[in-house]
Scaffold this motif. Structure first.
Motif, short mmCIF file in Angstrom:
data_model
loop_
_atom_site.label_atom_id
_atom_site.label_comp_id
_atom_site.label_asym_id
_atom_site.label_seq_id
_atom_site.Cartn_x
_atom_site.Cartn_y
_atom_site.Cartn_z
N ARG A 232 0.71 -1.17 0.04
CA ARG A 232 -0.03 0.02 0.14
C ARG A 232 0.77 1.34 -0.05
NH1 ARG A 232 -5.34 -0.36 1.62
NH2 ARG A 232 -6.40 1.66 1.52
N GLU A 268 -0.44 -3.10 -6.28
CA GLU A 268 -0.34 -2.29 -5.08
C GLU A 268 -1.26 -1.36 -4.90
OE1 GLU A 268 3.93 -0.87 -4.43
OE2 GLU A 268 3.24 1.01 -3.78
N LYS A 269 -1.86 -1.21 -3.72
CA LYS A 269 -2.97 -0.18 -3.40
C LYS A 269 -2.48 1.15 -3.30
CE LYS A 269 -6.06 -3.73 -1.40
NZ LYS A 269 -4.97 -4.86 -1.52
N ASP A 271 -3.65 5.15 -2.02
CA ASP A 271 -4.58 6.08 -1.59
C ASP A 271 -4.29 7.60 -2.17
OD1 ASP A 271 -6.14 4.15 -0.18
OD2 ASP A 271 -4.62 4.57 1.41
N ASN A 323 -2.29 1.65 7.76
CA ASN A 323 -2.92 2.99 7.65
C ASN A 323 -2.44 4.12 8.31
OD1 ASN A 323 -4.93 3.91 5.48
ND2 ASN A 323 -5.94 4.74 7.37
#
Length: 365
Positions: A232, A268-269, A271, A323
């Motif tokens: 991530r 791959e995430k 944001d 996160n």
């Protein structure tokens, strides 16, 4: 000496992109060294090369003195005036001392020095070409791999992708084309060394610059990147023009732009959050996709306490704290996340709720 040598030097200079003057100077130096070595001479000599005729001459250089202390370097004034009556003290006399069989030795020396200088010059050209690519993305082809490295061909050089710079979730196959981030370029005794990475945050930043025209044109700015390669990442963006949507520009129509980057990074995430100079807003955005009730800021310690709804606590923290960890890296602020229930028990919300008591709507409704 045959004109073929000079023709060969001309060809190499053009073919390899090497300054011919450098090759000629190196050749002269090599011939001087060969003369002194093969004829056991300590005399100061000069080599003269005639490209038109292909001839070569060696001249002994001696300084004119009253009394000779070193016959290899000096000549008495009486002897010098026999050569030329115009000579004075401290002048330099040149006498040709070219040996009859010097052509063979010269040819060997020329071959060695030209080969060496061509190699050095080629390395210099390659280093110059690749040093401009530092902190950039290049596309290469995987040539081979072993337990420690993946070897990637980048055109004129082969770079090693070490295990520490590989994406832990990615498999590397011979002949695959991959994009790599160039972290450093060094000119070593073994030639240019290119250091590359697939896990560096710079790779993500450069991919967005390549994929999003607004970033490339400077309309949208990348403020920060936090990445745990292969799993991530978070990236914060900002548009000085309030009419521009920086997040939407990066996402693209139907998510096409960001999806292209996700595909390059093998799932791959990512944001994408909007940057703000207000730490309350910025930290709240960085903890996306979780909802945030409020952010309490400690400017002196550059730390924040973030209150989230009870049902959002695990989402805000993320799997293994990921996160929250990425949000802290992205913003540069320490982040302590608390559920609304715990925050109320600790009295953290009392002052906040008093602030909003006169408002029709509360953050906590």
């Amino acid at each position: 000496m045959s004109t073929q040598l000079f023709d060969a030097i001309d060809y190499l200079a053009k073919e390899k992109g090497i300054d011919k003057k450098i090759l000629m100077e190196a050749l002269e130096a090599a011939l001087i060294s060969a003369y002194k070595k093969n004829f056991k001479s300590a005399t100061n000599v000069r080599v003269e090369l005639n490209e038109d005729t292909g001839k070569m001459a060696v001249y002994s250089r001696k300084t004119i003195v009253d009394e000779v202390e070193d016959p290899q370097q000096e000549i008495p004034i009486q002897e010098a005036k026999e050569i030329n009556p115009n000579y004075e003290l401290d002048d330099v006399v040149e006498v040709e001392v070219t040996p009859k069989d010097f052509g063979r030795i010269a040819a060997q020396a020329a071959k060695q020095v030209v080969t060496q200088r061509v190699r050095e010059a080629e390395r210099g050209v390659i280093f110059s070409e690749y040093s401009d690519r530092e902190d950039d993305v290049m596309t290469g082809i995987i040539q081979r791999k072993d337990p420690r490295y993946v070897y990637v061909h980048l055109g004129k050089v082969e770079a090693k992708l070490p295990e520490a710079e590989q994406m832990p979730t990615e498999e590397y196959h011979v002949h695959d084309r991959i994009k790599v981030y160039v972290t450093k370029v060094e000119n070593t005794s073994k030639g240019p060394q290119i250091y590359i990475s697939r896990s560096h945050p710079g790779l993500l930043k450069r991919l967005f610059e390549m994929e999003v025209p607004e970033i490339y044109d400077g309309i949208v700015e990348i403020k920060s990147v936090a990445r745990e390669a292969g799993d991530r990442s978070k990236i914060s963006v900002h548009a000085p023009d309030p009419e521009i949507d920086p997040v939407g520009s990066c996402v693209g129509q139907k998510g096409q732009r960001v999806q292209a980057i996700v595909n390059e990074l093998k799932g791959e995430k990512i944001d994408i959050v909007q940057w703000s100079e207000d730490p309350v807003v910025y930290v709240s955005n960085a903890l996306s996709p979780s909802k945030v009730l409020t952010v309490l800021v400690n400017e002196e310690e550059k730390s924040t306490t973030v209150v989230v709804p009870d049902y959002q606590l695990s989402l805000a923290i993320g799997k293994r704290g990921q996160n929250a960890r990425l949000a802290a890296k992205l913003t540069g602020w320490k982040i302590d996340i608390k559920s609304e229930t715990d925050a109320r028990e600790e009295g953290l919300l009392d002052e906040v709720e008093e602030t909003y008591s006169d408002n029709e709507e509360s953050l906590f409704e």
